[in-house]
Design a protein around this motif. Structure first.
Motif, PDB file in Angstrom:
ATOM      1  N   LYS A  15       4.976 -63.143  29.802  1.00  0.00           N
ATOM      2  CA  LYS A  15       4.751 -62.364  30.923  1.00  0.00           C
ATOM      3  C   LYS A  15       3.441 -62.913  31.758  1.00  0.00           C
ATOM      4  CE  LYS A  15       5.545 -57.787  29.231  1.00  0.00           C
ATOM      5  NZ  LYS A  15       5.319 -57.206  27.851  1.00  0.00           N
ATOM      6  N   ASN A  16       3.035 -63.999  31.286  1.00  0.00           N
ATOM      7  CA  ASN A  16       1.816 -64.531  31.767  1.00  0.00           C
ATOM      8  C   ASN A  16       1.963 -65.873  32.977  1.00  0.00           C
ATOM      9  OD1 ASN A  16      -0.115 -63.028  30.487  1.00  0.00           O
ATOM     10  ND2 ASN A  16      -0.132 -64.462  28.745  1.00  0.00           N
ATOM     11  N   ILE A  17       3.140 -66.464  32.664  1.00  0.00           N
ATOM     12  CA  ILE A  17       3.691 -67.516  33.612  1.00  0.00           C
ATOM     13  C   ILE A  17       3.472 -67.232  34.799  1.00  0.00           C
ATOM     14  CG2 ILE A  17       5.316 -69.116  34.391  1.00  0.00           C
ATOM     15  CD1 ILE A  17       4.448 -69.534  31.289  1.00  0.00           C
ATOM     16  N   PHE A  18       4.037 -66.219  35.689  1.00  0.00           N
ATOM     17  CA  PHE A  18       4.114 -65.943  36.870  1.00  0.00           C
ATOM     18  C   PHE A  18       2.675 -65.352  37.326  1.00  0.00           C
ATOM     19  CE2 PHE A  18       8.666 -66.000  36.361  1.00  0.00           C
ATOM     20  CZ  PHE A  18       9.087 -66.694  37.490  1.00  0.00           C
ATOM     21  N   PRO A  19       2.002 -64.472  36.786  1.00  0.00           N
ATOM     22  CA  PRO A  19       0.554 -64.319  37.336  1.00  0.00           C
ATOM     23  C   PRO A  19      -0.288 -65.490  37.304  1.00  0.00           C
ATOM     24  CG  PRO A  19       1.459 -62.710  35.674  1.00  0.00           C
ATOM     25  CD  PRO A  19       2.358 -63.862  35.834  1.00  0.00           C
ATOM     26  N   PHE A  20      -0.093 -66.388  36.247  1.00  0.00           N
ATOM     27  CA  PHE A  20      -0.917 -67.466  36.128  1.00  0.00           C
ATOM     28  C   PHE A  20      -0.797 -68.303  37.213  1.00  0.00           C
ATOM     29  CE2 PHE A  20      -1.265 -72.032  35.189  1.00  0.00           C
ATOM     30  CZ  PHE A  20      -2.565 -71.941  34.768  1.00  0.00           C
ATOM     31  N   ALA A  95      -2.584 -70.530  29.532  1.00  0.00           N
ATOM     32  CA  ALA A  95      -1.429 -69.815  30.469  1.00  0.00           C
ATOM     33  C   ALA A  95      -1.924 -68.497  30.388  1.00  0.00           C
ATOM     34  CB  ALA A  95      -0.400 -70.089  29.968  1.00  0.00           C
ATOM     35  N   ASP A  96      -2.919 -67.792  29.452  1.00  0.00           N
ATOM     36  CA  ASP A  96      -3.175 -66.289  29.202  1.00  0.00           C
ATOM     37  C   ASP A  96      -4.156 -65.819  30.214  1.00  0.00           C
ATOM     38  OD1 ASP A  96      -5.477 -67.390  28.303  1.00  0.00           O
ATOM     39  OD2 ASP A  96      -5.114 -66.756  26.239  1.00  0.00           O
ATOM     40  N   LEU A  97      -4.596 -66.543  31.173  1.00  0.00           N
ATOM     41  CA  LEU A  97      -5.635 -66.226  32.379  1.00  0.00           C
ATOM     42  C   LEU A  97      -6.920 -65.606  31.938  1.00  0.00           C
ATOM     43  CD1 LEU A  97      -2.655 -64.818  33.534  1.00  0.00           C
ATOM     44  CD2 LEU A  97      -4.358 -64.635  35.515  1.00  0.00           C
ATOM     45  N   GLN A  98      -7.221 -66.229  30.583  1.00  0.00           N
ATOM     46  CA  GLN A  98      -8.747 -66.138  29.784  1.00  0.00           C
ATOM     47  C   GLN A  98      -9.666 -66.975  30.551  1.00  0.00           C
ATOM     48  OE1 GLN A  98      -7.807 -66.099  25.499  1.00  0.00           O
ATOM     49  NE2 GLN A  98      -9.411 -64.665  25.757  1.00  0.00           N
ATOM     50  N   ARG A 127     -19.925 -65.629  24.143  1.00  0.00           N
ATOM     51  CA  ARG A 127     -18.779 -65.188  23.534  1.00  0.00           C
ATOM     52  C   ARG A 127     -18.442 -63.931  23.384  1.00  0.00           C
ATOM     53  NH1 ARG A 127     -15.885 -68.845  20.946  1.00  0.00           N
ATOM     54  NH2 ARG A 127     -16.882 -71.149  20.472  1.00  0.00           N
ATOM     55  N   LYS A 128     -16.973 -63.698  23.633  1.00  0.00           N
ATOM     56  CA  LYS A 128     -16.533 -62.160  23.480  1.00  0.00           C
ATOM     57  C   LYS A 128     -15.825 -61.957  22.182  1.00  0.00           C
ATOM     58  CE  LYS A 128     -16.261 -60.762  28.344  1.00  0.00           C
ATOM     59  NZ  LYS A 128     -15.503 -60.749  29.671  1.00  0.00           N
ATOM     60  N   TYR A 196     -18.893 -71.041  31.608  1.00  0.00           N
ATOM     61  CA  TYR A 196     -17.963 -70.149  32.171  1.00  0.00           C
ATOM     62  C   TYR A 196     -17.673 -68.772  31.633  1.00  0.00           C
ATOM     63  CZ  TYR A 196     -13.799 -70.429  29.073  1.00  0.00           C
ATOM     64  OH  TYR A 196     -13.015 -70.375  27.942  1.00  0.00           O
ATOM     65  N   GLU A 197     -17.350 -67.748  32.252  1.00  0.00           N
ATOM     66  CA  GLU A 197     -17.155 -66.472  31.682  1.00  0.00           C
ATOM     67  C   GLU A 197     -15.701 -66.432  31.184  1.00  0.00           C
ATOM     68  OE1 GLU A 197     -19.111 -63.138  30.799  1.00  0.00           O
ATOM     69  OE2 GLU A 197     -19.965 -64.469  32.333  1.00  0.00           O
ATOM     70  N   VAL A 198     -15.455 -66.141  29.889  1.00  0.00           N
ATOM     71  CA  VAL A 198     -13.884 -65.974  29.391  1.00  0.00           C
ATOM     72  C   VAL A 198     -13.593 -64.479  29.756  1.00  0.00           C
ATOM     73  CG1 VAL A 198     -14.724 -65.159  27.107  1.00  0.00           C
ATOM     74  CG2 VAL A 198     -12.461 -66.093  27.611  1.00  0.00           C
ATOM     75  N   GLU A 199     -12.207 -64.512  30.230  1.00  0.00           N
ATOM     76  CA  GLU A 199     -11.685 -63.287  30.716  1.00  0.00           C
ATOM     77  C   GLU A 199     -11.014 -62.610  29.531  1.00  0.00           C
ATOM     78  OE1 GLU A 199     -11.917 -62.250  34.231  1.00  0.00           O
ATOM     79  OE2 GLU A 199     -12.853 -63.968  34.641  1.00  0.00           O
ATOM     80  N   GLU A 200     -10.464 -61.212  29.480  1.00  0.00           N
ATOM     81  CA  GLU A 200      -9.493 -60.812  28.539  1.00  0.00           C
ATOM     82  C   GLU A 200      -8.107 -61.385  28.926  1.00  0.00           C
ATOM     83  OE1 GLU A 200     -10.136 -59.091  26.086  1.00  0.00           O
ATOM     84  OE2 GLU A 200     -12.363 -58.736  26.683  1.00  0.00           O
ATOM     85  N   ARG A 201      -7.682 -61.654  27.704  1.00  0.00           N
ATOM     86  CA  ARG A 201      -5.885 -62.017  27.970  1.00  0.00           C
ATOM     87  C   ARG A 201      -5.170 -60.992  28.568  1.00  0.00           C
ATOM     88  NH1 ARG A 201      -1.722 -64.458  25.342  1.00  0.00           N
ATOM     89  NH2 ARG A 201      -2.440 -66.252  24.019  1.00  0.00           N
ATOM     90  N   LEU A 202      -4.521 -61.564  29.675  1.00  0.00           N
ATOM     91  CA  LEU A 202      -3.563 -60.632  30.498  1.00  0.00           C
ATOM     92  C   LEU A 202      -2.564 -59.963  29.571  1.00  0.00           C
ATOM     93  CD1 LEU A 202      -3.182 -59.723  33.359  1.00  0.00           C
ATOM     94  CD2 LEU A 202      -1.387 -61.383  33.620  1.00  0.00           C
ATOM     95  N   HIS A 203      -1.481 -60.702  28.891  1.00  0.00           N
ATOM     96  CA  HIS A 203      -0.544 -60.172  27.985  1.00  0.00           C
ATOM     97  C   HIS A 203      -0.486 -60.968  26.798  1.00  0.00           C
ATOM     98  CE1 HIS A 203       1.219 -57.644  31.257  1.00  0.00           C
ATOM     99  NE2 HIS A 203       1.285 -58.712  32.104  1.00  0.00           N
TER     100      HIS A 203
END
Ligand code: UDP
Ligand code: MG
Length: 313
Positions: A15-20, A95-98, A127-128, A196-203
């Motif tokens: 699910k992450n390939i296209f959004p990434f 690939a997870d947009l983190q 660190r989250k 850098y600010e780490v994001e939440e995993r998209l999927h």
């Protein structure tokens, strides 16, 4: 024009390939040329199918898809990506947009402005994650920096950008057990660290559990330090001296004072203590021996089932 290779290890990221890719296209600085290398690390979902689709839909871009025959781990996926890359600069990103590609712009810009710097690595400034986990991680860095002559930068991640000569040095290190944090530290070069600010995993979900992190930490210790082996020796010397002193005191008590030492509890606890120390020492030696054994087999780091690319390649 400077070419940047974007290396993306993918394990169950359908699910992450296209959004990434879309985020990269919208974010990355158009003044540079890009090459995307998606490495499908034996995913159990449709990750490779989506990489294929991505390549078909974006034929004018420069994209390579590498498909492993099974799951070989992120380190192997990164290695395959580096070996297949042709850019002047190489970026590793999940690939997870983190990890937001905007930081790739910053890293690439830093490298273009600072000729002396060869690696820019991102570290998480906050660190989250749970307190316990992050204190274990901090303990790991303190300990390994005491035990290894290689300097490990605290919290530095795999999210980094480096020059081609660094990539070549990394590929030259052909060891089977790859601990990339250590390999980057070992090859040296001039590194710059950037928060850098780490994001939440998209999927999807993270592939790290507490036990896999522990295994990874042991990999780091055994791969970059032989101090644990010396600990076994030191423990042996220490207990030998202690038991010698104890033996002499027993003999003196028996000969001079003439009392028999009531010994059952002492003997049992000493036996247990010493067997414990012996088993630990053997275990430590075993960790090194097992790795030596695996290294002597000279197995490949990964097996590529197939490789696809856009016509623009
Ligand atoms: N990954 C991989 N092979 C694996 C495990 C993970 O290629 O065996 C990839 C995964 O798809 C992701 C990156 O490595 O792009 C980081 O993994 P993850 O998000 O699970 O780690 P975390 O961000 O939690 O440290
Ligand atoms: Mg992740």
């Amino acid at each position: 024009m400077t070419k940047v290779s974007i290396i993306v290890p993918c394990y169950n990221e359908e699910k992450n390939i296209f959004p990434f890719f879309e985020l990269c296209k919208n974010t990355l600085n158009p003044n540079f040329e890009y090459e995307y290398i998606f490495v499908n690390d034996g995913s159990k979902d449709n990750t490779f199918l989506n990489i294929k689709k991505l390549i078909k839909d974006n034929n004018s871009d420069n994209i390579i898809g590498i498909n492993f025959s099974r799951n070989f781990g992120k380190e192997s996926a990164i290695l395959a990506g580096i070996k297949n890359s042709t850019g002047d600069l190489i970026s590793l990103i999940d690939a997870d947009l983190q990890q937001h590609p905007k930081y790739i712009n910053q890293m690439v810009e830093y490298l273009s402005l600072n000729e002396e710097t060869d690696i820019v690595a991102c570290y998480q400034n906050r660190r989250k994650e749970g307190k316990i986990l992050s204190s274990f991680k901090s303990m790991f860095y303190n300990l390994i920096n005491k035990m290894s002559s290689t300097k490990f930068e605290k919290n530095a991640s795999d999210f980094r950008t480096f020059r081609r000569q660094v990539a070549e040095a990394l590929v030259d290190l052909d060891e089977y057990h790859r601990f990339s944090k250590g390999l980057f530290a070992w090859v040296g070069f001039e590194a710059h660290y950037m928060p850098y600010e780490v994001e939440e995993r998209l999927h999807g979900k993270t592939s790290w559990s507490f036990s896999s992190l522990t295994k990874y930490a042991i990999e780091g210790f055994v791969g970059f330090s032989t101090v644990p082996l010396r600990i076994a020796t030191l423990l042996g010397i220490f207990t030998s001296i202690a038991s010698l002193i104890y033996m002499i005191s027993i003999i003196i008590k028996k000969l001079v004072i003439g009392i028999d030492v009531a010994g059952y509890a002492t003997i049992v606890s000493l036996i247990l203590l010493l067997s414990g120390i012996q088993l630990i020492s053997m275990g430590i030696i075993g960790e090194y021996l097992a790795r030596t054994y695996m290294e002597t087999k000279k197995r490949p780091h990964y097996i590529i089932k197939n490789k696809i690319e856009t016509d623009n390649k």
